[in-house]
Scaffold this motif. Structure first.
Motif, mmCIF file in Angstrom:
data_model
loop_
_atom_site.group_PDB
_atom_site.id
_atom_site.type_symbol
_atom_site.label_atom_id
_atom_site.label_comp_id
_atom_site.label_asym_id
_atom_site.label_seq_id
_atom_site.Cartn_x
_atom_site.Cartn_y
_atom_site.Cartn_z
ATOM 1 N N PHE A 278 11.032 -0.339 -1.171
ATOM 2 C CA PHE A 278 10.745 0.448 -2.373
ATOM 3 C C PHE A 278 11.059 1.923 -2.180
ATOM 4 C CE2 PHE A 278 7.730 -3.157 -2.465
ATOM 5 C CZ PHE A 278 8.132 -3.743 -3.656
ATOM 6 N N SER A 279 11.629 2.302 -1.072
ATOM 7 C CA SER A 279 11.834 3.713 -0.799
ATOM 8 C C SER A 279 12.858 4.317 -1.749
ATOM 9 C CB SER A 279 12.328 3.912 0.642
ATOM 10 O OG SER A 279 13.617 3.373 0.813
ATOM 11 N N ALA B 101 2.989 2.625 2.993
ATOM 12 C CA ALA B 101 2.229 2.542 4.246
ATOM 13 C C ALA B 101 2.074 1.115 4.737
ATOM 14 C CB ALA B 101 0.851 3.177 4.055
ATOM 15 N N GLY B 102 2.248 0.156 3.856
ATOM 16 C CA GLY B 102 2.138 -1.245 4.250
ATOM 17 C C GLY B 102 2.784 -2.123 3.200
ATOM 18 N N CYS B 103 3.523 -3.140 3.641
ATOM 19 C CA CYS B 103 4.204 -4.034 2.706
ATOM 20 C C CYS B 103 4.342 -5.419 3.309
ATOM 21 C CB CYS B 103 5.580 -3.471 2.341
ATOM 22 S SG CYS B 103 6.464 -4.455 1.119
ATOM 23 N N ARG B 104 3.855 -6.420 2.591
ATOM 24 C CA ARG B 104 3.967 -7.809 3.030
ATOM 25 C C ARG B 104 5.143 -8.528 2.378
ATOM 26 N NH1 ARG B 104 -2.357 -9.943 2.945
ATOM 27 N NH2 ARG B 104 -3.213 -8.239 4.220
ATOM 28 N N THR C 158 0.855 -1.188 0.000
ATOM 29 C CA THR C 158 0.000 0.000 0.000
ATOM 30 C C THR C 158 0.890 1.235 0.000
ATOM 31 O OG1 THR C 158 -1.741 -1.135 1.241
ATOM 32 C CG2 THR C 158 -1.805 1.272 1.195
ATOM 33 N N VAL C 159 0.664 2.110 -0.973
ATOM 34 C CA VAL C 159 1.425 3.356 -1.054
ATOM 35 C C VAL C 159 0.495 4.514 -0.730
ATOM 36 C CG1 VAL C 159 2.694 4.918 -2.572
ATOM 37 C CG2 VAL C 159 3.074 2.451 -2.728
#
Length: 398
Positions: free
Chosen positions: A393-394, A385-388, A50-51
């Motif tokens: 990816f920053s 905001a969320g990553c599984r 989620t971005v």
């Protein structure tokens, strides 16, 4: 991979006929846009990433329809490695070859010309520098090529043909091969303007009209523009797409846009860079021309963006360039640059500023999130905001 982009302030579609999409979210899945608009929370509850767009603006990935590809992410013209990945950090997610004319020792016999196009196309078939999609392999029309040669190339997957650097006696001599290329389903392109490399000739409106290409390449000059009266002739006497390039004449770029708008044919306007050439490397070139059209030409910024995205996609038959369900999931988040005089990306573009590129997604994959290495930081903090997934990816990781 399933990726949700949320909290967008606006979505620019890339479609001249409907330049905005209502809503604040985009769902990317399987390399395509799965949903766009006001998405219910349940539809994005189980995504992989989620971005948080933080109020930035989504646009389609820019399509640079005039890039002088060679092999790999390298240009011998400027002796630069990694320029295509750098262009991605300027918001360009698709590059289309303007022919591999800058390959050292470029062959000019029919067998060599065909081999060059096939090799270039094969080089980028599975190679995506930085995540960019590259359409390489444009056959350079030379004396000795035949219609049978072009049909052979088309069957092998070559769909681009270029006129302008061949050893023909006059530019009128391209016309028979150009007609053959169009007849077998190729997108045909033609150098327009003064000679750009030794041994080539200037090509004016009358030559373009005789060959009737799909696209008049850098109609505003590459870098020298054709005689003034030619612009009105191409607008009024043809349906050729008219490509303006950053590495060309700015005044005639604005003239081309105005003439097409007055003729009620803005869909014929394409934006590209015509790089790498003697003008150098331009990672932000597409945005420079977008901002020129908006700030100096009075064009609405969303329409200028369409000339760099949806217009190119339509002319070249690509599934990219428009933010809509089923389209390629190539998305760029833009913002006003921190410290500027405007507080959103579209206003900044109209002010003549290049926007901050705050995130780029290609084929549904976040390529970087947070900050481009080629633009100032945006006013807003775009973040994952969320990553599984076990990935970062920053922007700082790139």
């Amino acid at each position: 991979m399933r990726v949700a982009i949320v909290n967008l302030s606006r979505i620019v579609s890339g479609d001249l006929n409907a330049p905005f999409v209502a809503g604040s979210s985009i769902l990317l899945e399987g390399g395509r846009i799965a949903a766009i608009g006001d998405l219910p929370p349940g539809s994005i509850a189980d995504v992989d990433v989620t971005v948080d767009a933080a109020g930035t603006i989504a646009i389609p990935g820019l399509i640079d329809s005039h890039v002088h590809i060679t092999f790999g992410d390298y240009t011998p013209r400027q002796r630069v490695v990694g320029y295509l990945e750098s262009y991605l950090h300027g918001g360009t997610t698709t590059a289309i070859t303007a022919s591999e004319v800058h390959v050292p020792g470029r062959p000019k016999d029919p067998a060599g010309v065909k081999a060059l196009a096939l090799a270039a196309a094969a080089c980028f078939r599975d190679y995506r520098p930085g995540g960019m999609r590259v359409h390489a392999g444009s056959v350079i029309l030379e004396p000795g090529l035949t219609g049978a040669d072009l049909r052979e190339l088309r069957e092998a997957g070559i769909w681009l043909a270029k006129a302008g650097f061949g050893a023909f006696a006059t530019p009128y001599d391209y016309a028979p091969l150009m007609r053959e290329a169009r007849a077998c389903g190729m997108v045909t392109t033609m150098h327009t303007g003064g000679s750009s490399i030794p041994g080539s000739s200037g090509i004016w409106a009358e030559h373009v009209l005789a060959s009737d290409p799909t696209v008049s390449f850098h109609v505003n000059g590459g870098p020298v523009a054709m005689p003034e009266e030619g612009f009105a002739r191409l607008v009024g006497e043809s349906s050729v797409a008219m490509q303006i390039c950053t590495a060309g004449n700015l005044r005639t770029a604005l003239l081309t846009a105005r003439l097409l708008e007055e003729a009620g044919q803005p869909e014929r306007l394409l934006i590209a860079t015509d790089t790498p050439t003697g003008s150098g490397i331009m990672p932000l070139g597409m945005f420079y021309t977008i901002s020129h059209l908006a700030s100096l030409g009075g064009m609405a910024p969303e329409r200028a963006i369409a000339a760099a995205t949806g217009n190119n996609a339509r002319v070249y038959g690509l599934n990219a360039g428009i933010l809509a369900e089923g389209r390629d999931a190539d998305v760029v988040l833009i913002d006003a640059c921190a410290g500027g005089s405007k507080d959103d990306a579209l206003s900044a573009i109209s002010n003549g500023d290049v926007p901050a590129v705050s995130a780029v997604f290609t084929a549904g994959v976040p390529r970087f999130v947070g900050r481009s290495r080629n633009t100032p930081a945006g006013m807003r903090e775009v973040r994952v905001a969320g990553c599984r997934l076990p990935m970062d990816f920053s922007g700082s990781a790139h």
